[in-house]
Design an enzyme around this catalytic site. Structure first.
Site, mmCIF file in Angstrom:
data_model
loop_
_atom_site.group_PDB
_atom_site.id
_atom_site.type_symbol
_atom_site.label_atom_id
_atom_site.label_comp_id
_atom_site.label_asym_id
_atom_site.label_seq_id
_atom_site.Cartn_x
_atom_site.Cartn_y
_atom_site.Cartn_z
ATOM 1 N N GLY A 11 46.360 33.219 33.303
ATOM 2 C CA GLY A 11 45.057 33.095 33.940
ATOM 3 C C GLY A 11 43.996 32.556 32.997
ATOM 4 N N THR A 127 35.285 44.986 36.187
ATOM 5 C CA THR A 127 34.590 43.885 36.862
ATOM 6 C C THR A 127 33.297 44.341 37.518
ATOM 7 O OG1 THR A 127 34.744 42.370 38.777
ATOM 8 C CG2 THR A 127 36.073 44.355 38.865
ATOM 9 N N GLU A 129 32.470 43.570 40.348
ATOM 10 C CA GLU A 129 32.756 43.839 41.765
ATOM 11 C C GLU A 129 32.832 45.337 42.040
ATOM 12 O OE1 GLU A 129 33.063 41.862 44.498
ATOM 13 O OE2 GLU A 129 32.481 40.103 43.339
ATOM 14 N N TYR A 151 39.927 44.816 46.177
ATOM 15 C CA TYR A 151 39.964 44.435 44.764
ATOM 16 C C TYR A 151 39.033 45.310 43.943
ATOM 17 C CZ TYR A 151 38.821 41.730 40.568
ATOM 18 O OH TYR A 151 38.575 41.346 39.273
#
Length: 344
Positions: A11, A127, A129, A151
């Site tokens: 990634g 994260t 998020e 997620y």
């Protein structure tokens, strides 16, 4: 020679971090997920695939025995867990897979470290998020979490289990709450890269229109290569802790679109509202941007902006690349790729 494991090395962050560690003289055990179409283009783009100290491994984070085997083989001083099902949109259609990889995978690695060598330093990629429906502006290490996607929920488990192992087993577990960080190595499933790749195609007359979801979503975007430096710095400290890495600047998706078109000298003006909003080339009248409700998420995260003052104070870390510079960098890379007839 220092040794590190980097999971998720195929990634964006994993590739940049592997490069950073190799440059610092580490031996790097870099893992990637087993799949029918393994793509190591980022490793190749950074020209590190054949580095003598890089060891690439297929690895299944969801399999406990694989975690124990990897840690036993590598005998690392540091483990950076960047592996995840990391696309928010996909997490709504694949919530179980997201939980298995992004949540339970963290537990598997921590258990392997606890069993084999509790002195290994561990970095968990958390994260922004996790903040989701934000309870405070800007967000800090002490802001309450309210994730708005499978997620975000899975990442929150990984975050808390890292802190739990830190407190329960005295494991050096650091959690980096990273806000959105982009680069030319970003995947096209992420909105910034979708924008720069499509705008590059429009500039080269290979595509006519960019379709997006919520143009009003606000994000704190930084340069990924700088953020992996922050990860490394966390594990060089004497004590484990949690740090926010961000820019303390937020812009809308619409703003990023405007920057991208400006970078290729196409004049753009937005008209209309909501699903009827369009972006028009003011020279030609062509519609270059449309809103497509298919790209809206079941639960949206409207505003993210991070306060990185703790990381600056303790780690000496701060962002250096402006969003305008980052957007231009990504556009230029995508124009070159599309000129050559490919775009990852």
């Amino acid at each position: 020679m220092k040794t590190a494991i980097v999971t998720g090395a195929s990634g964006q962050d994993g590739a940049y971090l592997s490069q950073l560690l190799l440059d610092k003289g580490y031996k790097v055990y870099a893992t990637y997920r087993r799949s029918s179409s393994v793509n190591l283009w980022r490793i190749d783009e950074l020209n590190i695939r054949n580095h003598p100290n890089l060891h690439l491994f297929e690895f299944d984070l969801t399999d406990m025995s694989s975690c124990i085997s990897l840690v036993t083989k590598a005998q690392p001083g540091e483990v950076y867990n960047l592996a995840a099902q990391s696309f928010v949109g996909v997490s709504f259609s694949q919530p179980v897979t997201t939980a298995e990889i992004t949540a339970i995978g963290v537990l598997n690695l921590l258990e392997a470290i606890r069993i084999i060598n509790p002195k290994i330093k561990f970095y968990q990629a958390s994260t922004s998020e996790m903040f989701g429906k934000v309870q405070q502006i800007p967000q800090t290490e002490k802001t309450p979490f309210y994730p708005r996607s499978p997620y975000g929920v899975a990442k929150l488990y990984g975050h808390w289990i890292t802190l739990n192992y830190r407190e329960s087993y005295d494991i050096f577990g650091c959690s980096g709450i990273l806000f959105n960080h982009e680069s030319p190595l970003r995947g096209r499933e992420f909105v910034t890269r979708k924008i720069t790749d499509t705008v590059a195609k429009i500039a080269l007359n290979k595509q006519s229109c960019l379709e997006l979801g919520n143009l009003d979503a606000k994000r704190d975007w930084g340069f990924a290569k700088e953020y992996v430096e922050g990860m490394w710095r966390m594990l060089q400290e004497d004590q484990p802790d949690t740090y926010v890495l961000a820019t303390n600047r937020t812009e809308t998706v619409r703003d990023f679109v405007a920057m991208a078109f400006q970078a290729v000298n196409i004049p753009l003006e937005f008209n209309g509202k909501g699903e009827n909003e369009i972006g028009v080339n003011t020279d030609t009248g062509d519609v270059l941007v449309r809103v497509n409700k298919e790209y809206y998420r079941p639960a949206e995260v409207d505003l993210l902006i991070g306060d990185y003052s703790k990381a600056k104070r303790i780690l000496g870390w701060e962002p250096k690349t402006s969003l305008e510079e980052l957007c231009k960098m990504m556009i230029e890379a995508d124009i070159e790729r599309n000129k050559l007839g490919f775009s990852f």
